[in-house]
Design a protein around this motif. Structure first.
Motif, short mmCIF file in Angstrom:
data_model
loop_
_atom_site.label_atom_id
_atom_site.label_comp_id
_atom_site.label_asym_id
_atom_site.label_seq_id
_atom_site.Cartn_x
_atom_site.Cartn_y
_atom_site.Cartn_z
N LEU A 318 23.53 15.40 -24.51
CA LEU A 318 22.98 15.90 -23.25
C LEU A 318 23.92 16.92 -22.61
N PRO A 319 23.37 17.91 -21.91
CA PRO A 319 24.21 18.86 -21.18
C PRO A 319 24.63 18.29 -19.83
N HIS A 320 25.56 18.98 -19.17
CA HIS A 320 25.91 18.64 -17.79
C HIS A 320 24.71 19.00 -16.92
N VAL A 321 24.28 18.09 -16.05
CA VAL A 321 23.11 18.31 -15.20
C VAL A 321 23.55 18.23 -13.74
N THR A 322 23.32 19.33 -13.01
CA THR A 322 23.59 19.36 -11.57
C THR A 322 22.25 19.43 -10.85
N LYS A 460 4.04 6.84 -18.71
CA LYS A 460 3.02 7.44 -17.86
C LYS A 460 2.46 8.73 -18.46
N TRP A 461 2.75 8.96 -19.72
CA TRP A 461 2.28 10.13 -20.46
C TRP A 461 2.78 11.44 -19.82
N ARG A 462 4.03 11.40 -19.39
CA ARG A 462 4.69 12.61 -18.94
C ARG A 462 5.85 12.90 -19.88
N LEU A 463 6.22 14.17 -19.98
CA LEU A 463 7.33 14.53 -20.86
C LEU A 463 8.59 13.81 -20.41
N ARG A 464 9.30 13.25 -21.38
CA ARG A 464 10.52 12.50 -21.06
C ARG A 464 11.64 13.47 -20.70
N TRP A 465 12.35 13.14 -19.63
CA TRP A 465 13.45 13.99 -19.20
C TRP A 465 14.57 14.04 -20.24
N GLU A 466 14.82 12.96 -20.88
CA GLU A 466 15.87 12.98 -21.90
C GLU A 466 15.50 13.91 -23.04
N ALA A 467 14.23 13.92 -23.42
CA ALA A 467 13.78 14.84 -24.47
C ALA A 467 13.91 16.29 -24.03
N GLU A 475 19.24 24.08 -28.02
CA GLU A 475 19.16 25.54 -27.94
C GLU A 475 20.48 26.16 -27.49
N GLY A 476 21.52 25.33 -27.33
CA GLY A 476 22.83 25.84 -26.95
C GLY A 476 23.12 25.79 -25.47
N VAL A 477 22.26 25.17 -24.68
CA VAL A 477 22.48 25.06 -23.25
C VAL A 477 23.44 23.91 -22.98
N ARG A 478 24.59 24.20 -22.39
CA ARG A 478 25.61 23.17 -22.14
C ARG A 478 25.60 22.66 -20.71
N SER A 479 24.94 23.37 -19.81
CA SER A 479 24.87 22.94 -18.42
C SER A 479 23.56 23.42 -17.82
N VAL A 480 22.94 22.57 -17.00
CA VAL A 480 21.64 22.86 -16.40
C VAL A 480 21.73 22.60 -14.90
N MET A 481 21.25 23.54 -14.11
CA MET A 481 21.14 23.37 -12.67
C MET A 481 19.66 23.18 -12.35
N ILE A 482 19.30 22.02 -11.83
CA ILE A 482 17.91 21.70 -11.53
C ILE A 482 17.70 21.86 -10.04
N GLU A 483 16.78 22.77 -9.67
CA GLU A 483 16.57 23.12 -8.26
C GLU A 483 15.30 22.55 -7.65
N VAL A 501 21.77 12.59 -14.60
CA VAL A 501 22.32 13.58 -13.67
C VAL A 501 23.83 13.39 -13.55
N SER A 502 24.56 14.49 -13.66
CA SER A 502 26.02 14.43 -13.58
C SER A 502 26.51 14.52 -12.15
N SER A 503 25.92 15.41 -11.35
CA SER A 503 26.36 15.59 -9.97
C SER A 503 25.19 16.06 -9.13
N VAL A 504 25.32 15.89 -7.80
CA VAL A 504 24.28 16.26 -6.86
C VAL A 504 24.91 17.11 -5.76
N ILE A 505 24.27 18.24 -5.43
CA ILE A 505 24.72 19.11 -4.34
C ILE A 505 23.52 19.39 -3.46
N VAL A 506 23.56 18.90 -2.23
CA VAL A 506 22.42 18.99 -1.32
C VAL A 506 22.82 19.78 -0.09
N THR A 507 22.00 20.75 0.28
CA THR A 507 22.18 21.51 1.52
C THR A 507 21.23 20.97 2.58
#
Length: 601
Positions: A318-322, A460-467, A475-483, A501-507
């Protein structure tokens, strides 16, 4: 070579009182008539002395980068055309493989110049035309370095060049200075030739080019000699016998060669001064008006929660997920579903773009893409398109669109950003079973994007987040920022998904949006006895003010006292067909999947 090393014979006729009387009339006549810059036999050089004294940005560092090619380098085509001639004394094109079937990809193969066999001049040089001096050829040692490159040009919805190593030789057996000593770059030789073709003597040209040593060295001219200027202009001088002159503000000093007259500034200073009219505006020169800046002192606060510069995929694949988003005081993301709502102030918005620059990809759900038409790029100063080189600092946009609802067109904002060279094309994650027009697949690839199909679902027949995350890692992605948007955030805050999720940043903006908006409210959680319990409580929490906004940085809890997620089921993400209408459509997609990756976006 210093001025003291120049002999009177090397200097030749010049317009100066120190010249012999018989040379003055000819020189005065040359000053009045001038020397043609170009003739039918000699094309005007594309570089001038201004290119030496006002060089491209970070020239020395980029020359070193293009010499080493330690990692894959992606440049805009105009950047490649600007910088590559500064290292053509290192790399020699071996052959051109040609274009692919689409005509968009053109591949060249280069090798280090020292791969060539050792050159030994022949004892007797071949006959040369009358009046042409014999060249003094020297032994050039070869066979010392076997480093090779593959250079792929892409000309589609954008223009880009990818430079990558080829073969098992990963570094040179010499340094860049060695190549600068052996051979001069095309840029330096064209600058020398353009000055001589403008009517200036080689000795005067050499003196002027040597005045700003730092810029000359940055351009690869540490070992430039007066003979190099002569060689660059020899063919032109053979056809033009008019006397040449020294540069204005310089004179010939017997025994010292060409020197600057007392009380005058150097040509290097004059050219540099004329390049910037207002020094206060030089800092902003060339940057888009919407470029953002984020102070260095604010970055250290965020650093512990960001992926490392050389982040790697973790042991789970898994990549780093923010996870990051902006919310109101009542935990709302927008006033209502489908309505774009601006919450972040100027400082926190700049912070968000800094976060984007530190991640390989930025991910949103299809509802956010439909409602906001986002650019999904980084506008921070120093990112590609905003003062940076190529696409450095630009994340890959990723949109979760299982049913293929997002209809991209050339007018879509993210596609316009690609065309302008300010961002990358999106990857769209889909589920099988939905028909999609092959033209849509082709258009996305034209701009450098692609579709990723997954078949791994949850209960629930939704795409799995881990997948999804493993597919991006593949595909070579080492870090993902989810907005966002709201559904994506609420799912990842649930106990079943929060371990991803690795870390959370909330404004948090100082405003209330009221009822009816899209809110951050994860599904409720219960303990093993069925009693309600908090969904999660963050750890390693830090707060910081950015303007009027408050920013919270935190990490996910370790699960103590909370509902622990079930161990993830191993999944193998794989591409699938999005067509169910015809065999022809299916074959079209398979060709797109197997096509080579374009450079850049």
């Amino acid at each position: 070579m210093s001025d003291n090393d120049r002999s009177e014979e090397d200097v030749g006729p010049v317009a100066n009182e120190s010249l012999p009387q018989e040379d003055r009339s000819d020189q005065e006549q040359a000053d009045q008539s001038g020397v043609p810059l170009a003739t039918p036999q000699f094309k005007a050089p594309s570089r001038t002395i201004k290119d030496l004294f006002n060089p491209p940005r970070n020239l020395a560092a980029i020359r070193q980068l293009l010499f080493e090619v330690a990692d894959k380098i992606e440049l805009h085509t105009h950047e490649f055309n600007l910088y590559w001639p500064y290292v053509d004394n290192v790399w020699v094109r071996q052959h051109r493989a040609g274009s692919d079937k689409t005509g968009r990809y053109k591949t060249d193969y280069y090798a280090c110049r020292l791969q060539r066999p050792t050159y030994t001049p022949k004892a007797v040089d071949k006959a040369r035309p009358e009046g042409t001096p014999t060249r003094k050829k020297q032994i050039r040692e070869g066979g010392k370095c076997h480093m090779k490159l593959k250079v792929v040009r892409y000309d589609g919805g954008y223009q880009g060049v990818t430079i990558a190593q080829l073969g098992d030789k990963t570094e040179h057996l010499h340094d860049l200075d060695t190549m600068d000593r052996i051979k001069r770059t095309t840029v330096l030789m064209e600058i020398a030739r353009s000055e001589v073709m403008s009517g200036y003597m080689p000795a005067s040209v050499y003196t002027v080019m040597s005045e700003d040593e730092e810029k000359l060295v940055a351009a690869g001219g540490r070992h430039l000699k007066r003979e190099d200027v002569r060689n660059a202009s020899q063919a032109w001088r053979q056809q033009h016998k008019e006397p040449l002159r020294v540069h204005e503000g310089y004179r010939y000093d017997h025994g010292n060669g060409i020197v600057r007259q007392d009380g005058t500034i150097s040509l290097a200073q004059a050219v540099t001064a004329s390049h910037v009219v207002d020094s206060a505006l030089a800092y902003f020169s060339g940057l888009p008006p919407n470029t953002l800046t984020f102070p260095l002192e604010n970055r250290s606060y965020l650093e512990p929660y960001l992926p490392r510069i050389n982040a790697t995929i973790n042991e789970d694949g898994l990549p780093h997920v923010t996870l990051t988003y902006a919310t109101s005081m009542d935990s709302s993301l927008s006033l209502a579903p489908g309505i774009q709502t601006h919450l972040s102030g100027p400082q926190s918005k700049a912070m968000t773009h800094f976060l984007r620059s530190r991640h390989d990809a930025i991910l949103v759900g299809v509802r956010t893409a439909l409602a906001d038409d986002p650019a999904l790029n980084c506008r921070l100063e120093g990112a590609g398109g905003y003062g940076g080189l190529g696409w450095e600092g630009q994340p890959r946009p990723v949109v979760i669109d299982p049913a293929g609802r997002w209809l991209l067109t050339p007018q879509t904002r993210v596609i316009r950003t690609v065309s302008e060279g300010k961002g990358k094309a999106p990857w769209i994650i889909m589920a099988p079973g939905f028909a999609i027009d092959p033209n849509r697949v082709e258009m996305l690839r034209y701009y450098g994007g692609k579709h990723l199909g997954l078949t791994d679902y949850d209960n629930k027949w939704r795409l799995r987040w881990e997948a999804i995350l493993k597919a991006l890692a593949a595909e070579g992605v080492r870090s993902v920022m989810i907005e966002g948007g709201g559904m994506v955030i609420n799912e990842l805050l649930s106990p079943e998904q929060s371990h991803l999720v690795s870390s959370v940043i909330v404004t948090v903006a100082p405003t209330y949006l009221g009822r009816g908006g899209v809110t951050v409210t994860p599904a409720p959680s219960q303990d093993r006895f069925g009693r309600p319990q908090p969904v999660l409580r963050f750890k390693d929490v830090r707060w910081q003010s950015f303007g009027e906004d408050a920013v919270m940085c935190a990490r996910m809890p370790n699960g103590e006292g909370l509902a622990r997620p079930q161990p993830p089921v191993p999944v193998v993400p794989r591409p699938v067909s999005f067509f169910n209408s015809s065999t022809e459509a299916h074959n079209t997609l398979q060709r797109q999947i197997s096509a080579p990756e374009p450079p850049g976006p």
